[in-house]
Design a protein around this motif. Structure first.
Motif, PDB file in Angstrom:
ATOM      1  N   ASP A 148      -5.923  16.421 -16.021  1.00 46.57           N
ATOM      2  CA  ASP A 148      -5.960  15.053 -15.561  1.00 46.57           C
ATOM      3  C   ASP A 148      -4.903  14.954 -14.477  1.00 46.57           C
ATOM      4  OD1 ASP A 148      -7.339  14.102 -17.406  1.00 46.57           O
ATOM      5  OD2 ASP A 148      -6.134  13.145 -18.681  1.00 46.57           O
ATOM      6  N   PHE A 149      -3.876  15.959 -14.395  1.00 45.67           N
ATOM      7  CA  PHE A 149      -2.653  15.650 -13.251  1.00 45.67           C
ATOM      8  C   PHE A 149      -3.672  15.938 -12.003  1.00 45.67           C
ATOM      9  CE2 PHE A 149       0.867  15.932 -10.846  1.00 45.67           C
ATOM     10  CZ  PHE A 149       1.513  14.873 -11.305  1.00 45.67           C
ATOM     11  N   PRO A 150      -4.480  17.067 -11.632  1.00 45.10           N
ATOM     12  CA  PRO A 150      -4.971  17.482 -10.430  1.00 45.10           C
ATOM     13  C   PRO A 150      -5.806  16.223 -10.050  1.00 45.10           C
ATOM     14  CG  PRO A 150      -5.023  19.380 -11.952  1.00 45.10           C
ATOM     15  CD  PRO A 150      -4.533  18.151 -12.843  1.00 45.10           C
ATOM     16  N   VAL A 151      -6.639  15.655 -10.897  1.00 45.27           N
ATOM     17  CA  VAL A 151      -7.453  14.365 -10.215  1.00 45.27           C
ATOM     18  C   VAL A 151      -6.501  13.378  -9.684  1.00 45.27           C
ATOM     19  CG1 VAL A 151      -9.031  12.888 -11.150  1.00 45.27           C
ATOM     20  CG2 VAL A 151      -9.280  15.054 -12.263  1.00 45.27           C
ATOM     21  N   TRP A 152      -5.759  13.342 -10.512  1.00 46.30           N
ATOM     22  CA  TRP A 152      -4.695  12.133  -9.895  1.00 46.30           C
ATOM     23  C   TRP A 152      -3.848  12.613  -8.751  1.00 46.30           C
ATOM     24  CZ3 TRP A 152       0.750  11.379 -12.277  1.00 46.30           C
ATOM     25  CH2 TRP A 152       1.373  10.184 -11.790  1.00 46.30           C
ATOM     26  N   ALA A 153      -3.422  13.904  -8.668  1.00 46.29           N
ATOM     27  CA  ALA A 153      -2.874  14.127  -7.384  1.00 46.29           C
ATOM     28  C   ALA A 153      -3.729  14.290  -6.053  1.00 46.29           C
ATOM     29  CB  ALA A 153      -2.220  15.666  -7.549  1.00 46.29           C
ATOM     30  N   ALA A 154      -4.993  14.615  -6.334  1.00 51.43           N
ATOM     31  CA  ALA A 154      -6.080  14.544  -5.452  1.00 51.43           C
ATOM     32  C   ALA A 154      -6.372  13.002  -4.971  1.00 51.43           C
ATOM     33  CB  ALA A 154      -7.489  15.237  -5.972  1.00 51.43           C
ATOM     34  N   GLU A 155      -6.341  12.351  -5.736  1.00 57.67           N
ATOM     35  CA  GLU A 155      -6.327  10.669  -5.356  1.00 57.67           C
ATOM     36  C   GLU A 155      -5.104  10.251  -4.368  1.00 57.67           C
ATOM     37  OE1 GLU A 155      -7.496   7.894  -8.363  1.00 57.67           O
ATOM     38  OE2 GLU A 155      -8.698   9.610  -9.611  1.00 57.67           O
ATOM     39  N   VAL A 156      -4.223  10.752  -4.864  1.00 59.24           N
ATOM     40  CA  VAL A 156      -2.770  10.501  -4.005  1.00 59.24           C
ATOM     41  C   VAL A 156      -2.863  11.405  -2.649  1.00 59.24           C
ATOM     42  CG1 VAL A 156      -0.344  11.140  -3.697  1.00 59.24           C
ATOM     43  CG2 VAL A 156      -1.190  10.048  -5.930  1.00 59.24           C
ATOM     44  N   GLU A 157      -3.360  12.658  -2.673  1.00 54.51           N
ATOM     45  CA  GLU A 157      -3.508  13.497  -1.373  1.00 54.51           C
ATOM     46  C   GLU A 157      -4.543  12.726  -0.437  1.00 54.51           C
ATOM     47  OE1 GLU A 157      -3.524  18.055  -0.415  1.00 54.51           O
ATOM     48  OE2 GLU A 157      -4.676  17.723  -2.047  1.00 54.51           O
ATOM     49  N   THR A 158      -5.897  12.389  -1.031  1.00 51.81           N
ATOM     50  CA  THR A 158      -6.668  11.645  -0.247  1.00 51.81           C
ATOM     51  C   THR A 158      -6.165  10.330   0.281  1.00 51.81           C
ATOM     52  OG1 THR A 158      -8.712  12.631  -1.693  1.00 51.81           O
ATOM     53  CG2 THR A 158      -9.113  10.704  -0.239  1.00 51.81           C
ATOM     54  N   ALA A 159      -5.634   9.818  -0.341  1.00 47.91           N
ATOM     55  CA  ALA A 159      -4.940   8.137   0.249  1.00 47.91           C
ATOM     56  C   ALA A 159      -4.025   8.876   1.478  1.00 47.91           C
ATOM     57  CB  ALA A 159      -4.117   7.721  -0.683  1.00 47.91           C
ATOM     58  N   MET A 160      -3.366   9.924   1.370  1.00 48.09           N
ATOM     59  CA  MET A 160      -2.380  10.299   2.237  1.00 48.09           C
ATOM     60  C   MET A 160      -3.130  10.840   3.510  1.00 48.09           C
ATOM     61  SD  MET A 160       0.878  12.205   0.197  1.00 48.09           S
ATOM     62  CE  MET A 160       1.380  12.726   1.706  1.00 48.09           C
ATOM     63  N   GLU A 161      -4.084  11.420   3.353  1.00 46.00           N
ATOM     64  CA  GLU A 161      -5.093  12.106   4.454  1.00 46.00           C
ATOM     65  C   GLU A 161      -5.649  11.107   5.357  1.00 46.00           C
ATOM     66  OE1 GLU A 161      -7.696  14.914   2.375  1.00 46.00           O
ATOM     67  OE2 GLU A 161      -6.205  16.319   2.059  1.00 46.00           O
ATOM     68  N   GLY A 162      -5.822   9.902   4.758  1.00 45.05           N
ATOM     69  CA  GLY A 162      -6.256   8.752   5.558  1.00 45.05           C
ATOM     70  C   GLY A 162      -5.344   8.192   6.424  1.00 45.05           C
ATOM     71  N   ALA A 163      -3.988   8.435   6.595  1.00 44.10           N
ATOM     72  CA  ALA A 163      -3.107   8.085   7.162  1.00 44.10           C
ATOM     73  C   ALA A 163      -2.577   9.293   8.298  1.00 44.10           C
ATOM     74  CB  ALA A 163      -1.869   7.557   6.222  1.00 44.10           C
ATOM     75  N   GLU A 164      -2.194   8.603   9.499  1.00 39.94           N
ATOM     76  CA  GLU A 164      -1.916   9.665  10.377  1.00 39.94           C
ATOM     77  C   GLU A 164      -0.456   9.803  10.584  1.00 39.94           C
ATOM     78  OE1 GLU A 164      -3.858   9.212  14.255  1.00 39.94           O
ATOM     79  OE2 GLU A 164      -5.756   8.662  13.112  1.00 39.94           O
ATOM     80  N   ALA A 165       0.259   8.690  10.897  1.00 36.95           N
ATOM     81  CA  ALA A 165       1.745   8.881  11.214  1.00 36.95           C
ATOM     82  C   ALA A 165       2.642   9.189   9.786  1.00 36.95           C
ATOM     83  CB  ALA A 165       2.217   7.456  11.734  1.00 36.95           C
ATOM     84  N   PRO A 166       3.686   9.956   9.948  1.00 35.11           N
ATOM     85  CA  PRO A 166       4.524  10.262   8.759  1.00 35.11           C
ATOM     86  C   PRO A 166       4.759   8.907   7.770  1.00 35.11           C
ATOM     87  CG  PRO A 166       5.145  11.397  10.681  1.00 35.11           C
ATOM     88  CD  PRO A 166       4.035  10.391  11.094  1.00 35.11           C
TER      89      PRO A 166
END
Length: 179
Positions: free
Chosen positions: A56-74
């Motif tokens: 489960d944790f990798p799925v959850w982490a992937a969702e967080v990572e995907t959300a971050m990839e959609g943003a450009e500025a730090p």
């Protein structure tokens, strides 16, 4: 197929009743298996917990990572990191992980949880470094502390509306990382 059914039953038990509810008799009852059959898949409750974290944790982490990839500025990446984690609070996988974290587990299970959290924290270090933090890993750990506190507040059913908690956490984190 049985292993997946057992993990699904474990998620339900953990999210409904915490770690005390995760027992082999309860798993057997939820899945229609004999209790002895549960032992064929998992040697202990800790083994169930470790497998849940691994799945489960990798799925959850992937969702967080995907959300971050959609943003450009730090700062936008940091905001996405916080918002996505807090949006996942109601997810059954997340409730299970929170229940697991709150329970008394053996050293192996605790280490797997720590390692998984370390991977989550590593996602935000680069954005903090881009903002000029001298110690981005430390800043990431403190930022995660704010997220964890907000998660606990939401999970407890605090007096504040969950949206208010999310907005307060995002404001606190963004104001803090701007220094």
């Amino acid at each position: 197929m049985q292993r997946g059914a057992l993990l699904d039953a474990a998620r339900t038990l953990l999210s409904e009743g915490g770690t005390e509810a995760l027992t082999f008799p309860a798993l057997a009852e939820r899945t229609g298996l004999a209790r002895s059959s549960v032992y064929e898949y998992f040697r202990s409750r800790a083994a169930v917990v470790e497998e849940l974290c691994a799945v489960d944790f990798p799925v959850w982490a992937a969702e967080v990572e995907t959300a971050m990839e959609g943003a450009e500025a730090p700062e936008a990446k940091i905001e996405a990191y916080v918002r996505r984690q807090l949006a996942l609070v109601g997810d059954r996988r997340h409730r299970a992980v929170v229940a697991i974290s709150a329970g008394e587990l053996d050293a192996g299970a605790r280490e797997k949880i720590r390692a998984a959290h370390g991977g989550l924290i590593a996602m935000i270090v680069e954005a903090l470094a881009a903002l000029g933090h001298a110690q981005p890993r430390l800043a990431a750990m403190l930022l995660q502390g704010v997220v964890d506190a907000a998660v606990r507040r939401i999970e407890l059913g605090a007096a504040e509306d969950p949206d208010e908690i999310v907005e307060a956490a995002v404001a606190m984190v963004l104001n803090g990382v701007r220094g």
